[in-house]
Design a protein around this motif. Sequence first.
Motif, PDB file in Angstrom:
ATOM      1  N   SER A 339       0.799  -1.207  -0.142  1.00  0.00           N
ATOM      2  CA  SER A 339      -0.049   0.086   0.069  1.00  0.00           C
ATOM      3  C   SER A 339       0.887   1.317  -0.058  1.00  0.00           C
ATOM      4  O   SER A 339       0.329   2.350  -0.340  1.00  0.00           O
ATOM      5  N   ASN A 340       1.989   1.276   0.597  1.00  0.00           N
ATOM      6  CA  ASN A 340       3.044   2.278   0.262  1.00  0.00           C
ATOM      7  C   ASN A 340       4.236   2.076  -0.584  1.00  0.00           C
ATOM      8  O   ASN A 340       4.709   1.016  -0.635  1.00  0.00           O
ATOM      9  N   PRO A 341       4.445   3.199  -1.128  1.00  0.00           N
ATOM     10  CA  PRO A 341       5.790   3.193  -2.102  1.00  0.00           C
ATOM     11  C   PRO A 341       7.027   2.784  -1.256  1.00  0.00           C
ATOM     12  O   PRO A 341       7.357   3.066  -0.165  1.00  0.00           O
ATOM     13  N   VAL A 342       8.073   1.885  -1.832  1.00  0.00           N
ATOM     14  CA  VAL A 342       9.249   1.456  -1.604  1.00  0.00           C
ATOM     15  C   VAL A 342       9.221   0.600  -0.269  1.00  0.00           C
ATOM     16  O   VAL A 342      10.148   0.592   0.364  1.00  0.00           O
ATOM     17  N   ALA A 343       7.764   0.109   0.083  1.00  0.00           N
ATOM     18  CA  ALA A 343       7.668  -0.619   1.473  1.00  0.00           C
ATOM     19  C   ALA A 343       8.363  -1.914   1.047  1.00  0.00           C
ATOM     20  O   ALA A 343       9.037  -2.693   1.865  1.00  0.00           O
ATOM     21  N   VAL A 344       8.083  -2.496  -0.143  1.00  0.00           N
ATOM     22  CA  VAL A 344       8.267  -3.837  -0.542  1.00  0.00           C
ATOM     23  C   VAL A 344       9.278  -3.791  -2.015  1.00  0.00           C
ATOM     24  O   VAL A 344       8.884  -3.100  -2.821  1.00  0.00           O
ATOM     25  N   ILE A 397      16.889   5.768  -1.436  1.00  0.00           N
ATOM     26  CA  ILE A 397      15.511   6.189  -1.078  1.00  0.00           C
ATOM     27  C   ILE A 397      15.426   6.743   0.126  1.00  0.00           C
ATOM     28  O   ILE A 397      14.548   7.632   0.276  1.00  0.00           O
ATOM     29  N   LYS A 398      16.358   6.760   1.304  1.00  0.00           N
ATOM     30  CA  LYS A 398      16.023   7.415   2.378  1.00  0.00           C
ATOM     31  C   LYS A 398      16.382   8.993   2.220  1.00  0.00           C
ATOM     32  O   LYS A 398      15.955   9.839   2.662  1.00  0.00           O
ATOM     33  N   ASP A 399      17.616   9.193   1.341  1.00  0.00           N
ATOM     34  CA  ASP A 399      17.736  10.738   1.071  1.00  0.00           C
ATOM     35  C   ASP A 399      16.559  11.397   0.168  1.00  0.00           C
ATOM     36  O   ASP A 399      16.032  12.430   0.571  1.00  0.00           O
ATOM     37  N   GLU A 400      16.088  10.875  -0.973  1.00  0.00           N
ATOM     38  CA  GLU A 400      15.264  11.265  -1.689  1.00  0.00           C
ATOM     39  C   GLU A 400      13.744  11.203  -1.356  1.00  0.00           C
ATOM     40  O   GLU A 400      13.169  12.208  -1.650  1.00  0.00           O
ATOM     41  N   PHE A 401      13.456  10.110  -0.809  1.00  0.00           N
ATOM     42  CA  PHE A 401      11.914   9.765  -0.399  1.00  0.00           C
ATOM     43  C   PHE A 401      11.572   9.954   1.050  1.00  0.00           C
ATOM     44  O   PHE A 401      10.356   9.813   1.165  1.00  0.00           O
ATOM     45  N   ARG A 402      12.672  10.091   1.685  1.00  0.00           N
ATOM     46  CA  ARG A 402      12.488  10.041   3.239  1.00  0.00           C
ATOM     47  C   ARG A 402      11.552   8.886   3.777  1.00  0.00           C
ATOM     48  O   ARG A 402      10.847   8.982   4.660  1.00  0.00           O
TER      49      ARG A 402
END
Length: 447
Positions: A339-344, A397-402
């Motif tokens: 349901s959330n982006p970049v979760a899986v 992903i952590k830097d750009e999408f938090r």
Amino acid sequence: MSGGDNSRGSNPVNVQNVQDSPFPTGVVLDESNYPLWSQLMKMRIGAQNKSGFLTGKVVKPTTNEKALEAWITDDNKVRSWLIDSMSPTLMRRFIRLKTAAEIWDAVSKTFYDGSDETQLFELNRKTFITRQNGCPIPTYYNELVSLFQEIDTRMNDNGNNVEATVAVNKALSRFRVHIFLAGLDPDINQVRSESLRKDPPLSLEACYAYIRKDLNQRQVMDPIPIEPDNVVNIATRNRPGKTKGSNEKGGNNFVCTHCGESGHSKLRCYEIIGYPDWWDFSKKPRKKLPQSQATVATSSQNQEGSPSCCSYLYESGCDICELSKNKRISYTPSECKASNPVAVIHSGVWGSAPNETPNGAQYFVTFIDECTRMMWVSLIKHKSEVFNAFKELHILIKDEFRRNIHTLQSDNGVEYVSLEMGNYCKMNPIRHQTSCARTPQQNGLAE
């Protein structure tokens, strides 16, 4: 005009005051159903705008006679609604009380005490021992929800600390999801495990909807069993020589352009594809064909081999023979989606390529987001560089999408189950899911 008035008077319209009419409760109060009865009466009387007579907020007037008469009339209405919804034994117990508020308080004190730990313990015990036991899932779910709602009604909530209350309710919601899943039948173990891996965790209502959807899909997709006798009958009907269109004179208008016989086409001429083992040459000998045609028939038979059922089935298209050659049943595509982006994130490695890139890379690794289907591709020289590629993606992903990656799905390749990959997933934390051996279908998004 008078005729029009008389016509109206001949069809009178009955207008009934809703507030004066008794309303059906559907539930009669007895010694065991006070929680349900009280909730129902609150709704019914509140819909009549008379809740103040239950709580005592509508005070009896002492000076104005008209207001006093109106208050007595309304209070008697509420009293009659309460008494009419009781069993005869309880009617005799509470009918002599003077006001509706007195009846409501007396019934509450008789059947309910919000601080009664014994009742609360009994309700919790029922939730622990309730099981599906083969009954329909909606029946099992409704029974649990009714117990949960009664527990919520009996639990005291002072509301002093909003944050603490929210935290307790959240933990209680997860606890009830676990109770619901634990009571399901063993044949739902797979979907139960999938619902527990959902991120964010499912609520009780969402978990029930997810399991019911999966159950409906399985009922639709389950194959219809074929009885062995039916399979034999189908194979018998498809036996060569017994079907219309064979070299025996039958019911079609085909004329072979090779041998000149009727009843079959050139594609099914036994002079070309070969005679079957059951053919009786004493009753019907071979055709004497010109040398050129006989040569064609002989070479064709030598190339194709001895005639068999397969040569016939190739033309007729037998489903049974086609299905019997399958090694395994088809995998149904998974409908699970984060349901959330970049979760899986799903990952797979391709290579080695026959030619290298200018930088010497012969492999590439893909990382696909399950929610958005966004894909990152990294060129690598060796499979051992997969860990560095994943680490760089995680930082990106952590830097750009938090956001943080919660789950990594891959196969059991050595590049994924290395020690450094395992330590990195534990430190961040990231759940690493791997597919079964020799089952690439479980990692289908990356494959």
